[in-house]
Design an enzyme around this catalytic site. Structure first.
Site, PDB file in Angstrom:
ATOM      1  N   LYS A 171       3.790  -1.484  10.216  1.00 50.08           N
ATOM      2  CA  LYS A 171       2.474  -1.305  10.875  1.00 50.08           C
ATOM      3  C   LYS A 171       1.469  -2.373  10.422  1.00 50.08           C
ATOM      4  CE  LYS A 171       0.050   1.898   7.773  1.00 50.08           C
ATOM      5  NZ  LYS A 171      -0.917   0.944   7.242  1.00 50.08           N
ATOM      6  N   LEU A 212       0.058  -0.025  -4.516  1.00 47.85           N
ATOM      7  CA  LEU A 212       1.174   0.713  -5.132  1.00 47.85           C
ATOM      8  C   LEU A 212       2.394   0.725  -4.225  1.00 47.85           C
ATOM      9  CD1 LEU A 212       1.563   3.656  -3.598  1.00 47.85           C
ATOM     10  CD2 LEU A 212      -0.416   4.272  -4.938  1.00 47.85           C
ATOM     11  N   CYS A 252       4.334   1.074   5.577  1.00 47.67           N
ATOM     12  CA  CYS A 252       3.344  -0.007   5.468  1.00 47.67           C
ATOM     13  C   CYS A 252       3.732  -1.299   6.184  1.00 47.67           C
ATOM     14  CB  CYS A 252       3.050  -0.296   4.001  1.00 47.67           C
ATOM     15  SG  CYS A 252       2.190   1.073   3.215  1.00 47.67           S
TER      16      CYS A 252
HETATM   17  N1  NAD Z   1       2.225   4.770   1.330  1.00 46.94           N
HETATM   18  C1  NAD Z   1       2.097   3.645   0.667  1.00 46.94           C
HETATM   19  O1  NAD Z   1       3.002   3.196  -0.033  1.00 46.94           O
HETATM   20  C2  NAD Z   1       0.817   2.859   0.740  1.00 46.94           C
HETATM   21  C3  NAD Z   1       0.577   1.823  -0.183  1.00 46.94           C
HETATM   22  C4  NAD Z   1      -0.623   1.115  -0.105  1.00 46.94           C
HETATM   23  C5  NAD Z   1      -1.546   1.415   0.884  1.00 46.94           C
HETATM   24  N2  NAD Z   1      -1.287   2.414   1.781  1.00 46.94           N
HETATM   25  C6  NAD Z   1      -2.293   2.718   2.793  1.00 46.94           C
HETATM   26  O2  NAD Z   1      -3.015   3.864   2.351  1.00 46.94           O
HETATM   27  C7  NAD Z   1      -3.376   4.692   3.465  1.00 46.94           C
HETATM   28  C8  NAD Z   1      -2.798   6.084   3.288  1.00 46.94           C
HETATM   29  O3  NAD Z   1      -1.383   5.982   3.289  1.00 46.94           O
HETATM   30  P1  NAD Z   1      -0.456   7.220   2.937  1.00 46.94           P
HETATM   31  O4  NAD Z   1       0.948   6.727   2.962  1.00 46.94           O
HETATM   32  O5  NAD Z   1      -0.967   7.890   1.702  1.00 46.94           O
HETATM   33  O6  NAD Z   1      -0.748   8.165   4.198  1.00 46.94           O
HETATM   34  P2  NAD Z   1      -0.250   9.644   4.463  1.00 46.94           P
HETATM   35  O7  NAD Z   1      -0.041   9.753   5.910  1.00 46.94           O
HETATM   36  O8  NAD Z   1       0.877   9.979   3.525  1.00 46.94           O
HETATM   37  O9  NAD Z   1      -1.487  10.536   4.024  1.00 46.94           O
HETATM   38  C9  NAD Z   1      -2.707  10.563   4.683  1.00 46.94           C
HETATM   39  C10 NAD Z   1      -3.323  11.956   4.476  1.00 46.94           C
HETATM   40  O10 NAD Z   1      -4.651  11.950   4.970  1.00 46.94           O
HETATM   41  C11 NAD Z   1      -4.929  13.204   5.571  1.00 46.94           C
HETATM   42  N3  NAD Z   1      -6.108  13.012   6.447  1.00 46.94           N
HETATM   43  C12 NAD Z   1      -6.226  12.230   7.547  1.00 46.94           C
HETATM   44  N4  NAD Z   1      -7.478  12.271   8.021  1.00 46.94           N
HETATM   45  C13 NAD Z   1      -8.187  13.091   7.206  1.00 46.94           C
HETATM   46  C14 NAD Z   1      -9.553  13.520   7.163  1.00 46.94           C
HETATM   47  N5  NAD Z   1     -10.451  13.090   8.056  1.00 46.94           N
HETATM   48  N6  NAD Z   1      -9.918  14.367   6.194  1.00 46.94           N
HETATM   49  C15 NAD Z   1      -9.027  14.794   5.270  1.00 46.94           C
HETATM   50  N7  NAD Z   1      -7.724  14.419   5.252  1.00 46.94           N
HETATM   51  C16 NAD Z   1      -7.317  13.566   6.199  1.00 46.94           C
HETATM   52  C17 NAD Z   1      -3.629  13.555   6.267  1.00 46.94           C
HETATM   53  O11 NAD Z   1      -3.514  14.948   6.509  1.00 46.94           O
HETATM   54  C18 NAD Z   1      -2.597  13.051   5.233  1.00 46.94           C
HETATM   55  O12 NAD Z   1      -2.236  14.061   4.314  1.00 46.94           O
HETATM   56  C19 NAD Z   1      -2.854   3.941   4.704  1.00 46.94           C
HETATM   57  O13 NAD Z   1      -3.872   3.143   5.215  1.00 46.94           O
HETATM   58  C20 NAD Z   1      -1.734   3.087   4.145  1.00 46.94           C
HETATM   59  O14 NAD Z   1      -1.506   1.948   4.921  1.00 46.94           O
HETATM   60  C21 NAD Z   1      -0.138   3.128   1.723  1.00 46.94           C
END
Ligand code: NAD
Length: 435
Positions: free
Chosen positions: A264, A151, A261
């Site tokens: 990193k 997404l 994204c």
């Molecule tokens: N943001 C994007 O557009 C996007 C798109 C595709 C993939 N991703 C990938 O998805 C993953 C998440 O990205 P994001 O942007 O949503 O991250 P984010 O930092 O917005 O959210 C991560 C959440 O996880 C919580 N968290 C961390 N460890 C935890 C645990 N052990 N238990 C419960 N909660 C926990 C944090 O408090 C935070 O709210 C990453 O690997 C990212 O690379 C992100």
């Protein structure tokens, strides 16, 4: 289906809410108690168009709940998604501590066999590490599936509900059937569900982001060259984009990619490559080009105003790394703002959604104002750094009246040079001759 989603960030919250929208029973977990309290009070910790209403609707329908307890969520669910952050570690690799921490918490909470799905972006081999972490603390069987997420912030709901493809990485037939069943409502228009082994699924996500970043760096390099040889990158983009082998998407020149994204993930793929004993030459060039690109606007500013910018004020429109999000992680605006401040300038900023985030990151180092026009009042020039739709058709007469000098630096090429010239501006953009 009963689903738990660990991590309620941009990915976890959208995934959980969209699964609930399809009638599944979803519990979203976050270990940040403030986030959970705010979600329970109906307040979203992030800005994502359309998400607010969808969350409310599903909470009201009793299909979506929020908790800080991984244990409660895991014991009530058959399928558990890991959607926690994988930030860049000091050595450039993906920091897996949140993923493996979540895996351990899931293992401790397991009361029966479960399917655990890794949705976080993780290096090849992580599914095996997650399985090991879970098995080290539970006697129950676990099947770990890789299901990377594609997404885009700002369009996340649409992307999740109508994905171009779904990638499912597993060798376990039962787990594959469950995941295909879960995703089948999202691909009714015939988009594919691609089933593969976990390692290929993990690599697919990095390959996708690295290729997209490469396209951006490539067009930025072409833009920089266009400026030097008197070509117009907008015309060149049309010229190459109409070739079906190339396509028109992701070929907009600008001030470098940012966000949570690409930086990193490109770095993590480079690191993984080095660890595997392979020099991924293109990736190094992509990163190098991107770092350079973040300085291009600053170079244009100093060419016009000189290296010492003290006593000057710059208005900035757009702080988020892209439109329709409040996310400022690795936003090029930060590099540019810090560069202006380091040269003694004052900065007045505006963004439709990222003001709170900007205040958190930049503190009082810049002035933030509620209206984009107010930012221009008495400023020496305007810098447009994010292509928000509200900036696309501004009142140029008002801008000209408010600015001290009618000078605009457009980092996103959203204005027409002819129009800017006709309106009496000195106009600098990317890959096009200044007017
Ligand atoms: N943001 C994007 O557009 C996007 C798109 C595709 C993939 N991703 C990938 O998805 C993953 C998440 O990205 P994001 O942007 O949503 O991250 P984010 O930092 O917005 O959210 C991560 C959440 O996880 C919580 N968290 C961390 N460890 C935890 C645990 N052990 N238990 C419960 N909660 C926990 C944090 O408090 C935070 O709210 C990453 O690997 C990212 O690379 C992100």
């Amino acid at each position: 289906m009963k689903i738990a989603v660990i991590g309620t960030g941009y990915v976890g919250l959208v995934a959980g809410t969209c699964f609930a929208e399809n009638g599944n029973q979803v519990i979203c977990v976050d270990f940040n108690p403030e986030k959970v309290a705010s979600l329970r009070n109906g307040k979203l910790p992030i800005y994502e168009p359309g998400l607010d209403e969808m969350v409310q609707r599903n909470v009201l329908a009793g299909r979506l709940a929020f908790t800080t307890s991984t244990s409660d969520a895991v014991s009530a669910s058959a399928v558990i998604f890991i959607a926690v952050g994988t930030p860049q570690d000091e050595d450039g690799s993906a920091d897996l501590s949140y993923v493996l921490g979540a895996a351990r918490d899931i293992g401790i909470a397991m009361n029966e066999p479960k399917i655990v799905v890794d949705k976080s972006t993780v290096p090849v081999g992580t599914a095996e590490l997650v399985a090991k972490a879970i098995r080290s603390v539970t006697p129950h069987a676990v099947s770990v599936v890789s299901n990377p997420e594609f997404l885009k912030e700002g369009n996340a709901i649409d992307d999740f509900l109508k994905p171009d493809r779904v990638v499912i990485g597993t060798d376990d037939d039962e787990a594959r059937k469950v995941l295909v069943d879960l995703y089948s409502p999202f691909v009714r228009t015939g988009k594919p569900i691609l089933c593969m082994d976990t390692r290929s699924a993990e690599m697919t996500k990095y390959a996708a982001n690295a290729l997209l970043a490469t396209k951006i760096s490539f067009i930025n390099e072409i833009a920089n060259l266009c400026e030097r040889v008197g070509a117009d990158v907008a015309k060149v983009r049309e010229g190459i984009g109409s070739d079906v082998r190339i396509g028109p998407h992701f070929l907009f020149p600008g001030i470098g990619y940012g966000g949570s994204c690409f930086p990193k993930d490109v770095s993590a793929l480079g690191r993984a490559s080095r660890d595997a004993g392979y020099k991924f030459r293109i990736l190094e060039a992509v990163q190098d080009a991107n770092e350079h690109q973040k300085g291009v606007i600053l170079e244009k500013v100093t060419t016009v105003f000189g290296q010492d910018l003290s006593g000057l004020t710059f208005a900035i429109w757009g702080l988020a790394f892209k439109p329709k999000t409040d996310d400022m992680r690795e936003a090029p605006s930060l590099t540019i703002i810090r560069g202006l401040l380091a040269r003694g300038a004052k900065v007045v900023g505006h963004d439709p959604e990222a003001m709170k985030e900007a205040r958190r990151i930049l503190g009082d180092s810049i002035r933030l104002v509620d209206s984009n026009y107010e930012a221009c009042t008495g400023a020496d020039a305007l810098l447009v750094l994010t292509e928000w739709s509200t900036y696309q058709r501004p009142d140029f007469d008002t801008i000209k009246r408010l600015l001290k000098n009618p000078v605009v630096f457009d980092g996103r090429n959203i204005y027409s040079p002819e129009r800017m010239r006709a309106s009496g501006f000195t106009y600098h953009s990317i890959g096009r001759s200044p007017v």
